[in-house]
Each structure stands twice: as structure tokens, then as C-alpha cells.
Design a protein around this motif. Structure first.
Motif, short mmCIF file in Angstrom:
data_model
loop_
_atom_site.label_atom_id
_atom_site.label_comp_id
_atom_site.label_asym_id
_atom_site.label_seq_id
_atom_site.Cartn_x
_atom_site.Cartn_y
_atom_site.Cartn_z
N PRO A 181 -6.49 4.77 10.55
CA PRO A 181 -7.01 4.57 9.19
C PRO A 181 -5.87 4.31 8.20
O PRO A 181 -4.80 4.91 8.29
CB PRO A 181 -7.74 5.88 8.88
CG PRO A 181 -7.22 6.86 9.86
CD PRO A 181 -6.77 6.10 11.06
N VAL A 182 -6.15 3.41 7.29
CA VAL A 182 -5.16 3.01 6.30
C VAL A 182 -5.29 3.93 5.10
O VAL A 182 -6.38 4.15 4.57
CB VAL A 182 -5.38 1.54 5.89
CG1 VAL A 182 -4.37 1.12 4.86
CG2 VAL A 182 -5.31 0.65 7.11
N THR A 183 -4.19 4.48 4.63
CA THR A 183 -4.22 5.34 3.44
C THR A 183 -4.08 4.49 2.20
O THR A 183 -3.68 3.32 2.26
CB THR A 183 -3.08 6.38 3.49
OG1 THR A 183 -1.84 5.67 3.49
CG2 THR A 183 -3.19 7.27 4.73
N LEU A 184 -4.39 5.08 1.05
CA LEU A 184 -4.27 4.35 -0.20
C LEU A 184 -2.82 3.97 -0.50
O LEU A 184 -2.54 2.90 -1.02
CB LEU A 184 -4.83 5.18 -1.36
CG LEU A 184 -6.35 5.31 -1.41
CD1 LEU A 184 -6.76 6.22 -2.58
CD2 LEU A 184 -6.99 3.96 -1.56
N ALA A 185 -1.90 4.83 -0.13
CA ALA A 185 -0.48 4.55 -0.39
C ALA A 185 0.00 3.36 0.42
O ALA A 185 0.88 2.62 -0.03
CB ALA A 185 0.37 5.77 -0.07
N ASP A 186 -0.58 3.17 1.62
CA ASP A 186 -0.20 2.01 2.44
C ASP A 186 -0.78 0.71 1.89
O ASP A 186 -0.18 -0.35 2.02
CB ASP A 186 -0.67 2.20 3.88
CG ASP A 186 0.03 3.34 4.58
OD1 ASP A 186 1.12 3.73 4.10
OD2 ASP A 186 -0.50 3.84 5.59
N GLU A 187 -1.95 0.79 1.29
CA GLU A 187 -2.64 -0.43 0.87
C GLU A 187 -2.31 -0.83 -0.57
O GLU A 187 -2.27 -2.01 -0.89
CB GLU A 187 -4.16 -0.24 1.03
CG GLU A 187 -4.92 -1.54 0.95
CD GLU A 187 -6.36 -1.39 1.44
OE1 GLU A 187 -7.17 -2.21 1.02
OE2 GLU A 187 -6.65 -0.46 2.21
N TYR A 188 -2.11 0.16 -1.47
CA TYR A 188 -1.86 -0.13 -2.89
C TYR A 188 -0.48 0.40 -3.29
O TYR A 188 0.02 1.36 -2.74
CB TYR A 188 -2.94 0.51 -3.78
CG TYR A 188 -4.33 0.00 -3.48
CD1 TYR A 188 -4.73 -1.27 -3.89
CD2 TYR A 188 -5.25 0.79 -2.79
CE1 TYR A 188 -6.00 -1.74 -3.61
CE2 TYR A 188 -6.53 0.33 -2.51
CZ TYR A 188 -6.89 -0.94 -2.92
OH TYR A 188 -8.14 -1.40 -2.65
N GLN A 223 2.14 2.19 -6.09
CA GLN A 223 2.01 3.39 -6.91
C GLN A 223 1.52 3.03 -8.31
O GLN A 223 0.74 3.77 -8.91
CB GLN A 223 3.36 4.12 -6.99
CG GLN A 223 3.29 5.52 -7.58
CD GLN A 223 2.40 6.44 -6.76
OE1 GLN A 223 2.28 6.30 -5.54
NE2 GLN A 223 1.75 7.36 -7.42
N ILE A 226 -2.29 2.61 -8.26
CA ILE A 226 -2.98 3.91 -8.13
C ILE A 226 -2.99 4.62 -9.48
O ILE A 226 -4.03 5.16 -9.90
CB ILE A 226 -2.29 4.77 -7.05
CG1 ILE A 226 -2.49 4.13 -5.67
CG2 ILE A 226 -2.83 6.19 -7.06
CD1 ILE A 226 -1.74 4.80 -4.56
#
Length: 144
Positions: A94-101, A103, A106
Motif C-alpha cells: 500500500p502506498v502512503t500519503l507521504a510517498d504519493e504527495y 509535504q 499535505i
């Protein structure tokens, strides 16, 4: 045999109302040599039935099922299993938000949600005033 009796039996035979004994009489008549010429067309049919009655099935019938199919079923199951392993594609982690977006994105989303929550709370405060208005209105309406 009487020719009239044979003609009557043939009519009954084609109407399917003869008995087994009457059909045997017809077979014996048509197997003989003294068949009337106008009834000769029916002789091959009755002769065939006489011959077919004598036929017997002589091949041996296997009473035990053969076990060969179990071997082929196991081979097919192994083939399906191997195909499943070959085409199996594990799901990615699973892709985390930190990997996809980034800082910054966010933080921007957090600010937008905070603004939305603040405006939502203002709306609920207005509902509280509406509730107070309804209570006072009901006081005047119920007094008589």
C-alpha cells in the motif's frame, strides 16, 4: 390363414392395437412363402423384426470403472496449479500519503480541512439560534 384375417391384423398393427399373439401371427405369415402379392410390401418389415429379435449383444460389458481417469484428473489439477503460480501477480504494497504527495500538498490539504471545519461549526451555531427561536415561538403559540 385367411387373407381377410391377415388384412384386418395389418390394419390393427398400424393402428397400434394388436396384441403380442396377433403380431406373432403376422410374423409367421410373412416369414412363409405364400404371401399375397398386394401384401408383399409389408414382408421385409416383418422379416426384419424377426431377424432383429434374434440379434444379441456379445461384447463384454465392463462392470468395474476404470481407474485411468484418476491419473488424468491429477495431471490436470497439477497443470492448473502450475498455471496459477505462473500467472500470479502479488499485490503491491500500500502506498502512503507521504510517498504519493509532497509535504507542501499535505499541509495545504490540512489547511483546507481546517477552514471547512471552521465554516461547518459556524453553521451549527446558527442552528442553535434557530432552536432557541423555536422554543420561544412555541411558548407564545401554546399560551391561550
Amino acid at each position: 390363414m385367411e387373407l381377410h384375417n391377415i388384412e384386418r391384423l395389418i390394419e390393427k398393427y398400424f393402428e397400434a392395437t394388436t396384441t403380442v399373439a396377433e403380431e406373432e401371427m403376422l410374423r409367421s405369415y410373412f416369414s412363409g412363402d405364400d404371401v399375397a402379392p398386394h401384401l408383399a410390401q409389408h414382408a421385409p418389415m416383418f422379416n426384419y423384426f424377426t431377424q432383429a429379435k434374434k440379434e444379441r449383444f456379445t461384447k463384454p460389458v465392463p462392470l468395474k470403472p476404470r481407474k485411468q481417469y484418476l491419473k488424468w484428473v491429477s495431471v490436470a489439477a497439477i497443470a492448473v496449479f502450475i498455471c496459477g503460480l505462473y500467472f500470479y501477480q502479488p499485490t503491491p504494497a500500500p502506498v502512503t500519503l507521504a510517498d504519493e504527495y509532497t509535504q507542501e500538498e499535505i499541509e495545504s490539504a490540512k489547511e483546507a480541512f481546517a477552514l471547512l471545519a471552521m465554516n461547518f461549526n459556524k453553521g451549527t451555531e446558527q442552528l442553535y439560534h434557530l432552536e432557541e427561536f423555536e422554543k420561544t415561538t412555541n411558548k407564545f403559540l401554546t399560551k391561550k
